[in-house]
Design an enzyme around this catalytic site. Structure first.
Site, PDB file in Angstrom:
ATOM      1  N   CYS A  37       3.904 -40.339  58.098  1.00 58.94           N
ATOM      2  CA  CYS A  37       4.661 -40.486  59.343  1.00 58.94           C
ATOM      3  C   CYS A  37       5.265 -39.158  59.791  1.00 58.94           C
ATOM      4  CB  CYS A  37       5.778 -41.505  59.180  1.00 58.94           C
ATOM      5  SG  CYS A  37       5.183 -43.102  58.643  1.00 58.94           S
ATOM      6  N   CYS A 107      14.827 -40.069  63.864  1.00 61.32           N
ATOM      7  CA  CYS A 107      15.278 -39.131  62.822  1.00 61.32           C
ATOM      8  C   CYS A 107      16.673 -39.511  62.329  1.00 61.32           C
ATOM      9  CB  CYS A 107      15.306 -37.700  63.358  1.00 61.32           C
ATOM     10  SG  CYS A 107      13.691 -37.084  63.847  1.00 61.32           S
TER      11      CYS A 107
END
Lengths: 138, 407
Positions: A37, A107
């Site tokens: 990812c 994030c």
């Protein structure tokens, strides 16, 4: 993409980069994300067993600038606070502080997951009941 | 910005205009501003003459007749015109098109539209070097196949396909052969007729010409190829592409073609040396650096490298105030998916996320390369110091054996 000064500062001068001895009883380690990812965060906390406060925090992150800055910021916030307060850190706080653009919100989610995962590891090691926390789900 | 030095290594995205090109264009914005379709005054005649001259310059570069050049707004439009135009024109013959998974989106998305219009499209795999499997191509051809579309060289890896062999297969089966040659025209010799290519899309701004102007080569003899216009209007460009011609752009495109005819050999030779210097130095300086795509069949100015256990966008942030280049990392794309081209080569997503594309150009200097070698080495080392998977790799942990939490 234009990033905030704070984000760039955390990226260029990341705080608390490092590795703790994960076999220590008072160290909790969270490893989240996946190389496929494009981001992997490892966040570690060292808990003062007397006070229940986080003495130290370290991280290493494979990822983009926002992922690195998010985990660097998380370690800064973790130092000196209680485990319960750490559990309450919300990813949106990180988004605000670093002014993450919408495509980078994941994030901050990953950083929150890393904190929770490190705490869960610490609690498991020490026979503390792991509190069900709301999974951010992504 | 802490350093004024700016290095541009993204010439596959676009090239700067050669100053000689711009000089040539300027009068066509001012005193020579006529419409090339105005037949009854000198302004129109001058513009038409300039367009004809540019058409010759471009035709000469690729060794075709100037009547075979159709001007468009760029390579994307030329790709669309070729694919959709052939599909519409040859519908009675068949509805099947064959292309590659590593094509540019201009081809892939036009093919998807064709599927919606009732066409059938086969998307062929490439091997680990990025090259087409010729046997698979031949096996995919049916009596319904009207067109094979293969890009001459890939924009991300620079890998050059065996065009002549593909041309022979198409010839044998009586199928038209189209190529997106955006990355090769003006960089290496390209001769569609000698290669068996019937339609070829390319553009000015990848060869030191202006943006907003491209061309489609359409073969007029043996076979005589026709495409259905996708833009209707005044019947410009022999009815294949209506719209007032971009005269200054075309003049610049022509000049860029003329310069390329004269200078591409020396450019290619110089750039391949610089590219090899860059690549060899980075591979010597660091562990776990991989070249993506065929080393043997590759454009002279392109290098696509993966720096294992480092994420591409993060890496770029260490130096991208000074060096402009591209990454196959998801974080640099709007889709958050890593490069489909690198994934098609069989690279794991992790290596695709770790890739950088260096594309050199006419104005790249040796000094630029020396600086880049240093900056990339520092950047990769910095990012690896931060990378938990690099630490695990150094400790001998098998990264693939870890159960990652996919998110």
């Amino acid at each position: 993409m234009a990033y905030s000064e704070k984000l760039l500062d955390h990226f260029k001068n990341p705080r608390n980069v490092g590795t703790m001895d994960k076999s220590q009883k008072n160290v909790g380690t969270g490893l989240v994300g996946a190389p496929e990812c494009g981001d992997v965060m490892r966040l570690q906390i060292e808990v003062d067993e007397e006070t229940g406060k986080i003495k130290d925090a370290k991280f290493k992150t494979f990822g983009c600038g926002s992922a690195i800055a998010s985990s660097s910021l998380a370690t800064e916030w973790l130092k000196g606070i209680s485990v319960d307060d750490a559990l309450a850190i919300d990813n949106m706080k990180i988004v605000e502080e670093l002014a993450l653009p919408p495509v980078k919100i994941h994030c901050s989610v990953l950083a929150e997951d890393a904190i929770k995962s490190a705490i869960a590891d610490y609690q498991q090691k020490n026979g503390i009941e792991v509190k069900e926390t709301e999974k951010s789900g992504h | 910005m802490n350093n004024t030095r700016q290095i541009y290594l993204d010439n596959n995205a676009t090239t700067p205009c050669d100053p000689r090109v711009v000089d040539e264009m300027i009068p066509y914005f001012y005193e020579k501003h006529g419409n090339a379709a105005s037949r009854n005054h000198p302004f129109g005649w001058i513009a038409e003459e300039a367009v004809d001259y540019a058409r010759e310059q471009i035709a000469n570069l690729i060794n075709v007749d100037s009547k075979e050049i159709i001007f468009t707004s760029g390579a994307t439009e030329a790709d669309n015109l070729a694919l959709k135009g052939v599909f519409e024109m040859y519908q009675r013959k068949g509805n099947h098109i064959i292309t590659l998974k590593t094509e540019h989106k201009a081809v892939l998305d036009a093919c998807k539209k064709i599927e919606k219009m009732g066409g059938e499209v086969t998307y062929l795999d490439v091997d680990s070097e990025g090259l087409i499997d010729l046997k698979a191509l031949e096996a995919a051809i049916t009596d319904k196949t009207i067109l094979v579309s293969v890009m001459w060289a890939n924009n991300e890896t620079g890998v050059i396909q065996p065009m002549k062999k593909i041309g022979e297969i198409c010839e044998k089966h009586g199928v038209l052969f189209m190529s997106d040659a955006t990355q090769v025209v003006g960089k290496i010799p390209v001769d569609p007729k000698a290669t068996g290519v019937h339609l070829m899309a390319f553009t000015g701004h990848k060869m030191y010409g202006p943006k907003g102007v491209g061309a489609l080569y359409v073969c007029r003899k043996n076979p005589r190829v026709k495409v259905t216009a996708q833009m209707d209007g005044g019947g410009h460009e022999r009815g294949m592409r209506s719209g007032t011609l971009n005269v200054p752009g075309i003049v610049g495109f022509g000049k860029a073609a003329e310069i390329a005819s004269k200078e591409m050999h020396q450019d290619a030779e110089r750039l391949s040396k610089l590219r090899d210097k860059l690549e060899n130095a980075l591979i010597a300086a660091m562990e776990e650096v991989y070249i993506n795509g065929s080393k043997e069949h590759r454009m002279p100015h392109v290098s696509n490298l993966s720096f294992k256990h480092v994420e591409g966008e993060g890496l770029m942030m260490t130096f991208n105030q000074n060096i402009a280049l591209s990454s196959g990392s998801a974080c640099t794309s709007a889709s958050l998916e890593p490069s489909y081209v690198l994934v098609a080569l069989g690279l794991g997503d992790d290596l695709a996320h770790s890739s950088l594309r260096f594309s050199l150009g006419r104005f790249t200097t040796e000094e630029d390369i020396d600086y880049t070698i240093k900056a990339i080495t520092q950047g990769v080392n910095h990012m690896r110091d931060l990378s938990p998977i690099w630490e695990m790799y150094k400790e001998g942990v098998d990264i693939d054996s870890i159960e990652w939490s996919e998110h």
